[in-house]
Design a protein around this motif. Structure first.
Motif, PDB file in Angstrom:
ATOM      1  N   GLN A   1       0.813  -1.188   0.000  1.00 32.38           N
ATOM      2  CA  GLN A   1       0.000   0.000   0.000  1.00 32.38           C
ATOM      3  C   GLN A   1       0.863   1.261   0.000  1.00 32.38           C
ATOM      4  N   ARG A   2       1.970   1.212   0.654  1.00 33.39           N
ATOM      5  CA  ARG A   2       2.845   2.375   0.661  1.00 33.39           C
ATOM      6  C   ARG A   2       3.389   2.641  -0.744  1.00 33.39           C
ATOM      7  N   LEU A   3       3.567   1.585  -1.518  1.00 29.66           N
ATOM      8  CA  LEU A   3       4.040   1.743  -2.883  1.00 29.66           C
ATOM      9  C   LEU A   3       3.038   2.574  -3.687  1.00 29.66           C
ATOM     10  N   LYS A   4       1.762   2.276  -3.528  1.00 27.17           N
ATOM     11  CA  LYS A   4       0.732   3.041  -4.226  1.00 27.17           C
ATOM     12  C   LYS A   4       0.734   4.488  -3.758  1.00 27.17           C
ATOM     13  N   LYS A   5       0.950   4.695  -2.479  1.00 28.43           N
ATOM     14  CA  LYS A   5       0.987   6.047  -1.930  1.00 28.43           C
ATOM     15  C   LYS A   5       2.103   6.852  -2.578  1.00 28.43           C
ATOM     16  N   LYS A   6       3.242   6.231  -2.826  1.00 27.48           N
ATOM     17  CA  LYS A   6       4.376   6.923  -3.437  1.00 27.48           C
ATOM     18  C   LYS A   6       4.118   7.248  -4.906  1.00 27.48           C
ATOM     19  N   ARG A   7       3.291   6.470  -5.572  1.00 22.70           N
ATOM     20  CA  ARG A   7       3.016   6.679  -6.989  1.00 22.70           C
ATOM     21  C   ARG A   7       1.989   7.774  -7.240  1.00 22.70           C
ATOM     22  N   LEU A   8       1.247   8.161  -6.236  1.00 21.96           N
ATOM     23  CA  LEU A   8       0.250   9.215  -6.396  1.00 21.96           C
ATOM     24  C   LEU A   8       0.944  10.560  -6.532  1.00 21.96           C
ATOM     25  N   SER A   9       0.358  11.421  -7.345  1.00 20.16           N
ATOM     26  CA  SER A   9       0.904  12.773  -7.453  1.00 20.16           C
ATOM     27  C   SER A   9       0.716  13.466  -6.103  1.00 20.16           C
ATOM     28  N   LYS A  10       1.508  14.450  -5.858  1.00 17.45           N
ATOM     29  CA  LYS A  10       1.429  15.185  -4.596  1.00 17.45           C
ATOM     30  C   LYS A  10       0.034  15.791  -4.420  1.00 17.45           C
ATOM     31  N   GLU A  11      -0.531  16.289  -5.519  1.00 13.77           N
ATOM     32  CA  GLU A  11      -1.864  16.888  -5.483  1.00 13.77           C
ATOM     33  C   GLU A  11      -2.924  15.871  -5.084  1.00 13.77           C
ATOM     34  N   LEU A  19      -9.385  14.575   2.932  1.00 14.49           N
ATOM     35  CA  LEU A  19     -10.644  13.875   3.201  1.00 14.49           C
ATOM     36  C   LEU A  19     -10.562  12.970   4.428  1.00 14.49           C
ATOM     37  N   GLY A  20      -9.357  12.765   4.942  1.00 16.67           N
ATOM     38  CA  GLY A  20      -9.181  11.844   6.063  1.00 16.67           C
ATOM     39  C   GLY A  20      -9.009  10.406   5.611  1.00 16.67           C
ATOM     40  N   PHE A  21      -8.486  10.240   4.397  1.00 15.02           N
ATOM     41  CA  PHE A  21      -8.279   8.907   3.817  1.00 15.02           C
ATOM     42  C   PHE A  21      -7.401   8.053   4.731  1.00 15.02           C
ATOM     43  N   GLU A  22      -7.830   6.826   4.970  1.00 10.76           N
ATOM     44  CA  GLU A  22      -7.076   5.888   5.806  1.00 10.76           C
ATOM     45  C   GLU A  22      -6.142   5.065   4.915  1.00 10.76           C
ATOM     46  N   TRP A  23      -4.856   5.160   5.170  1.00 10.70           N
ATOM     47  CA  TRP A  23      -3.874   4.442   4.353  1.00 10.70           C
ATOM     48  C   TRP A  23      -3.716   2.994   4.776  1.00 10.70           C
ATOM     49  N   GLU A  24      -3.865   2.742   6.039  1.00  5.75           N
ATOM     50  CA  GLU A  24      -3.701   1.376   6.546  1.00  5.75           C
ATOM     51  C   GLU A  24      -5.071   0.766   6.792  1.00  5.75           C
ATOM     52  N   GLN A  25      -5.274  -0.442   6.298  1.00  5.94           N
ATOM     53  CA  GLN A  25      -6.540  -1.131   6.509  1.00  5.94           C
ATOM     54  C   GLN A  25      -6.460  -1.954   7.781  1.00  5.94           C
ATOM     55  N   GLU A  26      -7.602  -2.033   8.466  1.00  4.16           N
ATOM     56  CA  GLU A  26      -7.689  -2.880   9.644  1.00  4.16           C
ATOM     57  C   GLU A  26      -7.668  -4.331   9.169  1.00  4.16           C
ATOM     58  N   THR A  27      -6.811  -5.112   9.753  1.00  2.09           N
ATOM     59  CA  THR A  27      -6.767  -6.521   9.374  1.00  2.09           C
ATOM     60  C   THR A  27      -7.452  -7.342  10.458  1.00  2.09           C
ATOM     61  N   LYS A  28      -8.279  -8.259  10.026  1.00  2.00           N
ATOM     62  CA  LYS A  28      -9.012  -9.123  10.942  1.00  2.00           C
ATOM     63  C   LYS A  28      -8.496 -10.539  10.781  1.00  2.00           C
ATOM     64  N   THR A  29      -8.577 -11.289  11.863  1.00  2.00           N
ATOM     65  CA  THR A  29      -8.186 -12.689  11.783  1.00  2.00           C
ATOM     66  C   THR A  29      -9.256 -13.453  11.023  1.00  2.00           C
ATOM     67  N   GLN A  30      -8.903 -14.616  10.576  1.00  2.00           N
ATOM     68  CA  GLN A  30      -9.847 -15.468   9.857  1.00  2.00           C
ATOM     69  C   GLN A  30     -11.057 -15.780  10.747  1.00  2.00           C
ATOM     70  N   ASP A  31     -10.817 -15.994  12.029  1.00  2.00           N
ATOM     71  CA  ASP A  31     -11.915 -16.284  12.946  1.00  2.00           C
ATOM     72  C   ASP A  31     -12.817 -15.067  13.145  1.00  2.00           C
ATOM     73  N   GLU A  32     -12.240 -13.881  13.201  1.00  2.00           N
ATOM     74  CA  GLU A  32     -13.051 -12.666  13.346  1.00  2.00           C
ATOM     75  C   GLU A  32     -13.948 -12.465  12.130  1.00  2.00           C
ATOM     76  N   VAL A  33     -13.393 -12.683  10.956  1.00  2.00           N
ATOM     77  CA  VAL A  33     -14.188 -12.555   9.729  1.00  2.00           C
ATOM     78  C   VAL A  33     -15.295 -13.593   9.718  1.00  2.00           C
ATOM     79  N   TRP A  34     -14.974 -14.841  10.102  1.00  2.00           N
ATOM     80  CA  TRP A  34     -15.971 -15.902  10.117  1.00  2.00           C
ATOM     81  C   TRP A  34     -17.104 -15.558  11.086  1.00  2.00           C
ATOM     82  N   ASP A  35     -16.745 -15.097  12.284  1.00  2.00           N
ATOM     83  CA  ASP A  35     -17.761 -14.745  13.282  1.00  2.00           C
ATOM     84  C   ASP A  35     -18.640 -13.588  12.801  1.00  2.00           C
ATOM     85  N   GLU A  36     -18.038 -12.618  12.146  1.00  2.00           N
ATOM     86  CA  GLU A  36     -18.789 -11.479  11.605  1.00  2.00           C
ATOM     87  C   GLU A  36     -19.801 -11.951  10.559  1.00  2.00           C
TER      88      GLU A  36
END
Length: 86
Positions: A1-11, A19-36
């Protein structure tokens, strides 16, 4: 994901950050996803009176895909026993 961030123009980078864009995604365990997804299935069952979610369920495609995978996994006998009992 950081690679994509570097490829974006400064603008574009600034626009996203403004906008408050979140660069890092929350990662869930396989069990958390299953329970959800299990909770979503329970909600579906409560509303519809059954848990036969179509594989291509338009209202919640992710739930339809998940239910399809559970059925397939059980068919090949790989669904964990604790999940079968829920």
């Amino acid at each position: 994901q950081r690679l994509k961030k570097k490829r974006l123009s400064k603008e574009r980078l600034q626009k996203l950050e403004k906008l408050g864009f979140e660069w890092e995604q929350e990662t869930k365990t396989q069990d958390e996803v299953w329970d959800e997804m299990f909770e979503r299935l329970k909600a579906f069952g409560k509303i519809n009176g059954h848990c036969f979610v179509p594989s291509r369920y338009k209202e919640d495609p992710k739930l339809g895909s998940w239910v399809h995978r559970q059925r397939h996994t059980r068919e090949i006998k790989k669904l964990r026993s604790d999940r079968l009992l829920k």
